[in-house]
Design a protein around this motif. Sequence first.
Motif, PDB file in Angstrom:
ATOM      1  N   TYR A   1      30.821 -49.119  34.337  1.00 49.72           N
ATOM      2  CA  TYR A   1      30.616 -47.772  33.823  1.00 49.72           C
ATOM      3  C   TYR A   1      30.781 -47.760  32.312  1.00 49.72           C
ATOM      4  N   SER A   2      30.022 -46.897  31.684  1.00 51.01           N
ATOM      5  CA  SER A   2      30.241 -46.599  30.286  1.00 51.01           C
ATOM      6  C   SER A   2      31.139 -45.367  30.252  1.00 51.01           C
ATOM      7  N   ILE A   3      32.402 -45.571  29.907  1.00 47.45           N
ATOM      8  CA  ILE A   3      33.393 -44.487  29.918  1.00 47.45           C
ATOM      9  C   ILE A   3      33.149 -43.643  28.671  1.00 47.45           C
ATOM     10  N   GLU A   4      32.336 -42.610  28.848  1.00 43.93           N
ATOM     11  CA  GLU A   4      31.832 -41.811  27.726  1.00 43.93           C
ATOM     12  C   GLU A   4      32.402 -40.395  27.816  1.00 43.93           C
ATOM     13  N   LEU A   5      33.024 -39.943  26.719  1.00 42.89           N
ATOM     14  CA  LEU A   5      33.676 -38.644  26.721  1.00 42.89           C
ATOM     15  C   LEU A   5      34.026 -38.247  25.294  1.00 42.89           C
ATOM     16  N   ASN A   6      34.475 -37.021  25.115  1.00 45.68           N
ATOM     17  CA  ASN A   6      35.035 -36.630  23.822  1.00 45.68           C
ATOM     18  C   ASN A   6      36.131 -35.606  24.016  1.00 45.68           C
ATOM     19  N   ASN A   7      37.031 -35.580  23.062  1.00 44.16           N
ATOM     20  CA  ASN A   7      38.068 -34.549  23.013  1.00 44.16           C
ATOM     21  C   ASN A   7      37.936 -33.795  21.701  1.00 44.16           C
TER      22      ASN A   7
ATOM     23  N   GLU B   1      33.191 -44.121  23.626  1.00 38.39           N
ATOM     24  CA  GLU B   1      32.430 -44.691  24.734  1.00 38.39           C
ATOM     25  C   GLU B   1      32.713 -46.185  24.779  1.00 38.39           C
ATOM     26  N   GLU B   2      33.289 -46.626  25.882  1.00 38.91           N
ATOM     27  CA  GLU B   2      33.624 -48.037  26.036  1.00 38.91           C
ATOM     28  C   GLU B   2      33.227 -48.496  27.434  1.00 38.91           C
ATOM     29  N   ASP B   3      32.781 -49.732  27.537  1.00 35.80           N
ATOM     30  CA  ASP B   3      32.243 -50.260  28.785  1.00 35.80           C
ATOM     31  C   ASP B   3      33.350 -50.888  29.623  1.00 35.80           C
TER      32      ASP B   3
END
Length: 446
Positions: free
Chosen positions: A397-403, A419-421
């Motif tokens: 998964y590409s752990i993609e998010l923002n805060n 975003e980190e794989d």
Amino acid sequence: MRLFNWVFLTILVTFSVGSSATIADDILPMRDRAEFIDNILAKRVELLLPKLMNDHKLDMWIIISREYNEDPVIKTLLPATWISARRTTILVFARKGDGSVGAYAIAPYNVGNVFEKAWDKSKQSNQWLALNELIERYQPNTIGINQSDNWAHADGLVATDKENLLVYLPEKYKTKIVSAEPVAVGWLEQRIPEEIAVYKDIVKLAHAIIAEAFSNKVITPGKTTTDDVVWWLRERIVELRLQTWFHPSVSIQRSDDVVLEHESSATHDNGKQIILPGDLLHVDFGITYLRLNTDTQQHAYVLKPGESEAPQYLQKALLSGNKLQDIFTGQFSAGLTGNQVLKRSRELAISQGLKPTIYTHPLGYHGHAAGTTLGMWDSQDGVSGDGDYPLHLNTAYSIELNNAIFIEQWKKEIRIMLEEDAIFDQSGVWYLNGRQTAFLLIKPNQ
């Protein structure tokens, strides 16, 4: 199927990306890449496909493509030396009584070493009738074709090819046609150990290229624009004999800037801004290598004269993004749907004072790959279809998010967009080459 010397290839694909010269030196020659790809394919067909077809009770899987209109799945099955399908290429997988799977090509040419040639044009001039002969040999109760409502990746059978299949298919088998969606998605999303091993180094390579881009080698504050960095990345990929699956983006957040909306970032606005001391930079970048894709977003800070690190308020903001990552990945559990994990993660993050947006996607043979979707930036209440799909182990998964966080010193809200794989397996979620926990730093002009 001929397997190969894994020790030899493990040595070949072990990168040590400490300098630009090392990056280039450690990328495989094309011939070695082809050998690696073909043998990975053989191992996947031998070990992964029988389980998938057995689990989903699919007796036969037929993949049909014409040249330059390739099914997304067939592109992951062709030999490394095949750039596209040739004429009409038909690949067939059939379950055998011993639990193994037979792999066949009904095509005018030999299709590598994995597929047994099942069409002799000198004896049977009609390709579709040759397919029928193979079907009759196995007499399957279920015949899977690539049709899917939820995944374009598994919906690659075009109208004309389906029409031809049904025109020639014996009547008794027409009622046995089913969607191969679960097998197609499983094939695309599952990673075998040898792929995971090399994936670590591919992500390490992508991280090294970003570190080059966000350095004084590329950026001269007050002169270099964000667009300059974008095109440097494109040129660097070509220099390294790699590919990208999307055009990179580089953006700026700064104290005197307008609020950066995520949609603006996604559509590559502000692409020609000059990079200045005090800027918070963001990059979205991915490479394709050995048929696997990366997708990374990281931040850099441009030091002001006299500074040796980013201001504490920005460092604190970055840590809030890491906190959101931990909350989110901590909710992963096999069998839960993407929408369930999204809901739990957002509720927990909000309860801890964060302002989260989560939009994580599968990664592998495609950048936005087949598998479980966990939110989209404009769909934070869940995603119908692929968001209802359960998580499976041994998937990437590409752990993609923002805060979003308000910075008092800037009198505005900024977003830490990360975003980190990562791999999700029995141990949980772990990053293929770590994650960003500190800003990349760019020095001011001397």
